[in-house]
Design an enzyme around this catalytic site. Sequence first.
Site, PDB file in Angstrom:
ATOM      1  N   LYS A 208       1.152  -3.533  -9.725  1.00 27.11           N
ATOM      2  CA  LYS A 208      -0.016  -4.047 -10.444  1.00 27.11           C
ATOM      3  C   LYS A 208       0.067  -3.681 -11.932  1.00 27.11           C
ATOM      4  O   LYS A 208      -0.082  -4.518 -12.793  1.00 27.11           O
ATOM      5  CB  LYS A 208      -1.287  -3.474  -9.806  1.00 27.11           C
ATOM      6  CG  LYS A 208      -2.552  -3.899 -10.507  1.00 27.11           C
ATOM      7  CD  LYS A 208      -3.790  -3.422  -9.773  1.00 27.11           C
ATOM      8  CE  LYS A 208      -5.022  -3.634 -10.648  1.00 27.11           C
ATOM      9  NZ  LYS A 208      -6.258  -3.218  -9.999  1.00 27.11           N
ATOM     10  N   GLU A 214       7.612   5.656  -9.979  1.00 26.43           N
ATOM     11  CA  GLU A 214       8.536   5.476  -8.852  1.00 26.43           C
ATOM     12  C   GLU A 214       9.113   4.063  -8.852  1.00 26.43           C
ATOM     13  O   GLU A 214      10.328   3.857  -8.720  1.00 26.43           O
ATOM     14  CB  GLU A 214       7.818   5.707  -7.515  1.00 26.43           C
ATOM     15  CG  GLU A 214       7.365   7.129  -7.267  1.00 26.43           C
ATOM     16  CD  GLU A 214       5.968   7.421  -7.808  1.00 26.43           C
ATOM     17  OE1 GLU A 214       5.500   6.716  -8.726  1.00 26.43           O
ATOM     18  OE2 GLU A 214       5.352   8.393  -7.319  1.00 26.43           O
ATOM     19  N   GLY A 268      -5.245  -2.146  -5.876  1.00 26.43           N
ATOM     20  CA  GLY A 268      -3.902  -2.052  -5.295  1.00 26.43           C
ATOM     21  C   GLY A 268      -3.921  -2.085  -3.774  1.00 26.43           C
ATOM     22  O   GLY A 268      -3.150  -2.805  -3.133  1.00 26.43           O
ATOM     23  N   ARG A 269      -4.836  -1.325  -3.168  1.00 22.93           N
ATOM     24  CA  ARG A 269      -4.846  -1.242  -1.704  1.00 22.93           C
ATOM     25  C   ARG A 269      -5.502  -2.463  -1.057  1.00 22.93           C
ATOM     26  O   ARG A 269      -5.605  -2.550   0.156  1.00 22.93           O
ATOM     27  CB  ARG A 269      -5.527   0.059  -1.259  1.00 22.93           C
ATOM     28  CG  ARG A 269      -6.891   0.310  -1.869  1.00 22.93           C
ATOM     29  CD  ARG A 269      -7.297   1.761  -1.701  1.00 22.93           C
ATOM     30  NE  ARG A 269      -8.535   2.102  -2.383  1.00 22.93           N
ATOM     31  CZ  ARG A 269      -8.632   2.502  -3.650  1.00 22.93           C
ATOM     32  NH1 ARG A 269      -7.534   2.581  -4.391  1.00 22.93           N
ATOM     33  NH2 ARG A 269      -9.787   2.801  -4.191  1.00 22.93           N
ATOM     34  N   GLU A 354      -7.835   6.540   0.123  1.00 23.93           N
ATOM     35  CA  GLU A 354      -7.827   6.387  -1.335  1.00 23.93           C
ATOM     36  C   GLU A 354      -9.171   5.809  -1.803  1.00 23.93           C
ATOM     37  O   GLU A 354      -9.612   6.039  -2.918  1.00 23.93           O
ATOM     38  CB  GLU A 354      -6.657   5.505  -1.790  1.00 23.93           C
ATOM     39  CG  GLU A 354      -6.276   5.729  -3.247  1.00 23.93           C
ATOM     40  CD  GLU A 354      -5.024   4.986  -3.699  1.00 23.93           C
ATOM     41  OE1 GLU A 354      -5.070   3.752  -3.813  1.00 23.93           O
ATOM     42  OE2 GLU A 354      -3.991   5.645  -3.947  1.00 23.93           O
ATOM     43  N   HIS A 385       2.696  10.482  24.407  1.00 23.24           N
ATOM     44  CA  HIS A 385       3.721  11.471  24.763  1.00 23.24           C
ATOM     45  C   HIS A 385       3.987  12.442  23.627  1.00 23.24           C
ATOM     46  O   HIS A 385       5.003  13.136  23.620  1.00 23.24           O
ATOM     47  CB  HIS A 385       5.005  10.746  25.185  1.00 23.24           C
ATOM     48  CG  HIS A 385       4.813   9.973  26.451  1.00 23.24           C
ATOM     49  ND1 HIS A 385       4.966  10.535  27.698  1.00 23.24           N
ATOM     50  CD2 HIS A 385       4.401   8.699  26.649  1.00 23.24           C
ATOM     51  CE1 HIS A 385       4.694   9.624  28.622  1.00 23.24           C
ATOM     52  NE2 HIS A 385       4.342   8.496  28.014  1.00 23.24           N
ATOM     53  N   LYS A 513       0.606  13.005 -11.064  1.00 18.52           N
ATOM     54  CA  LYS A 513       1.504  12.123 -11.827  1.00 18.52           C
ATOM     55  C   LYS A 513       1.822  12.746 -13.185  1.00 18.52           C
ATOM     56  O   LYS A 513       2.968  12.770 -13.623  1.00 18.52           O
ATOM     57  CB  LYS A 513       0.827  10.769 -12.094  1.00 18.52           C
ATOM     58  CG  LYS A 513       0.739   9.832 -10.920  1.00 18.52           C
ATOM     59  CD  LYS A 513       0.201   8.482 -11.408  1.00 18.52           C
ATOM     60  CE  LYS A 513      -0.217   7.595 -10.250  1.00 18.52           C
ATOM     61  NZ  LYS A 513      -0.867   6.357 -10.683  1.00 18.52           N
TER      62      LYS A 513
END
Length: 549
Positions: A208, A214, A268-269, A354, A385, A513
Site C-alpha cells: 500500500k 521488508e 491494509g488488512r 491489528e 492431535h 520498525k
Amino acid sequence: MRQPALTTTVSYQALQSHAAEARDWQMRQLFAADPQRFPALTVDAAGLFLDYSKNRLDQRTVELLVDLARERGVEAQRDAMFAGDKINLTEHRSVLHTALRMPRGKALVVDGQDVNVDVHAVLDRVKGFTDKVRNGTWLGYSGKPITDIVNIGIGGSDLGPKMAVLALRSYAHPRLKMHFVSNVDGHDMDAVLAQVNHETTLFIVASKTFTTAETMLNAQTARRWFLCEGREEDLARHFVAVSTNKEAVSKFGIDLDNMFPFWDWVGGRYSVWSAIGLSVALAVGFGYFQTMLEGAHAMDEHFRTAPLAQNMPVLLALVGFWNRQFLGATSLSIAPYHQDLNRFPAYLQQLDMESNGKRVTRNGQPVDTPTCPIVWGECGTNAQHAYFQLLHQGTDVVPIDFIAALRATHDLEGHHDALLANCFAQSEAFMKGKSADEVRAELQAQGLTETKIDELVPHKTFPGNRPSNTILMDQLTPATLGALIALYEHKTFVQGVIWDIASFDQWGVELGKVLAKKIQAELEGDVDPAAHDSSTNGLIVMAKGAQVP
Ligand SMILES: O=P(O)(O)OC[C@H]1O[C@](O)(CO)[C@@H](O)[C@@H]1O
C-alpha cells in the site's frame, strides 16, 4: 461523538447483572430445557450459517447484548462507514473496503469523487491483465508464457491474497504456480527463487505504502536476481506493482502502466478486495475473483440491512464480547475443518488483533474493559492431535469458532464424512463434557477395580460447558469465501464500536520498525551499539561478531 465509558452504560450494567446469574449455567441443561434452542440461536446469511447455540447464553442474553450494540451506536457507525464518513479518526480517512465490492454503477461520492467509478476502472485493468497472463499472451522476455507468479508483500499485502489463493486452490489455473514472499528473512525469498525461472516468472510488488522495509528489500533482491539473466528493458514484462504510492513505484523502476492503484481509504488488512487481490485474480481468473467480491457484497448487504438481532456479524461479535467480558476468555481459537482454509487463522490474526488490539478509546482514554482476545488456530483435525487436550481439560476456557463446508470440492471417498464427524463431535464434546459419574459408570462397565477407577476418574473427566460457534457453508467457493471474510471484517468492526476503539489504525507496529532501522545501521556499520540496554547491546555485539558462512 464522545462515548461514555462502556461499564457506565445502562445496557452494560443490565448485562453485568444478568451475567452474575448466567455464571453457573450449564449448557447441557440449557439444551435440555429448550428444544427450540438450535433454531432460536442460529442465523443464515449470504450462503453462510452460524450456530451460536453452544455458548453459555440464552435468548435473554442475546436481547441484552443487542441492547448494548444499539446503545453503543453500532447502526449509526455502520451507516457512517458505508457512507464513506471519515471514521478512521487518527488518520482522518474513510474506511471503504465495502466499496471495493459494490456492483458497477452504484455511485458513492467521497470528497467529490465517485469511488465506484475508480474501483471499476481498476477492476477492468485487473481483468485485462490477468486474462492476458492466464491465456498465455502476456509473455516473458524470451517469448514464453508466464508459469510462476511471486507476490512480494507483507501483512495485508500478503495474508489476504495468500489465504484466498490457498482457499480457492480447486479453482486454480493449471499452468500458474503461485508463490508468496513476505519475510525479510532471506530464506523466504531464497526458497522461492530456487524454484522459479527468470524467463517465465512474474513478480507482483504489493505494498500500500511502497515504503515497507521488508517488501522493498525483497523487491530489490528479486530485481537483482532477475537482472542476472534479463535486461533492464525486460523488467516491464516481469514486474508489476500494486500500491497507492505512484511516486515510489516509479522511483523503484516499475512502469506506471504496470501499476495497479488503490486508495488510502482501503486499510491494509481489508485490501484483498482491491488490486492487492491481483494474485488471487491471476490464480483463479477474474470471473471467480469477481464472484468472491459478490459473496462479500452479499454479506455487506446483510450487515447493512438486517435487524441487529438477526444480523450474523453483529451476533458473532456480541457472542465474542460476552465470552471475553463475562467468561474471561482471553483468546479465541479458529478451527477451520477445511484444509484449504489453512491460512485463515493467520489472516484473522491480523484482521482482528491489528484492528482491535488497543488499550485506549477513540478519544484516548484508557478502556475500562478488556478488548481484543488473542486469535490463533489451526486446521481441524490436526489441531485435535496437538492442542485440543488443553482446550478440553486445561485451566483456561478458550472459545472456538468451527468452520466447515457441508460438501467437499474433491471426490475422495470417505474423507468428508470423517471430517464433519470430527468437527461436530468436537463442538459436542466441548459443550457436554463428561461428568465424573459418567466416567465412573464407563469404567465400571469395563470391569476395572474401584481403586483403579478412583485413580482414573479425575483424569478422564471433561468439565465441558466450553463455548463454541459453528459456521457452515455448502461448499468453499469464491462466493462463500468472500462472505466468510466479510463476516469476520464486520464482526471486528462491531466489537471495535462496542469497545469504542480506533479499529482502523495500527500505531502499535511503528516502534519496532523505527528501532529495527537503527539497529540495522549498527549491524551494518561501525557504529558502537552502546546506546541500548545491556541485553540489546549484547545481542548486537554477538551478531556483529558472528562468522558469515
Ligand atoms: O502494504 P504495506 O504498506 O506494505 O503494509 C503492509 C502491512 O504493514 C502494516 O502497516 C503493519 O506494519 C499493515 O497494516 C500492513 O498490512
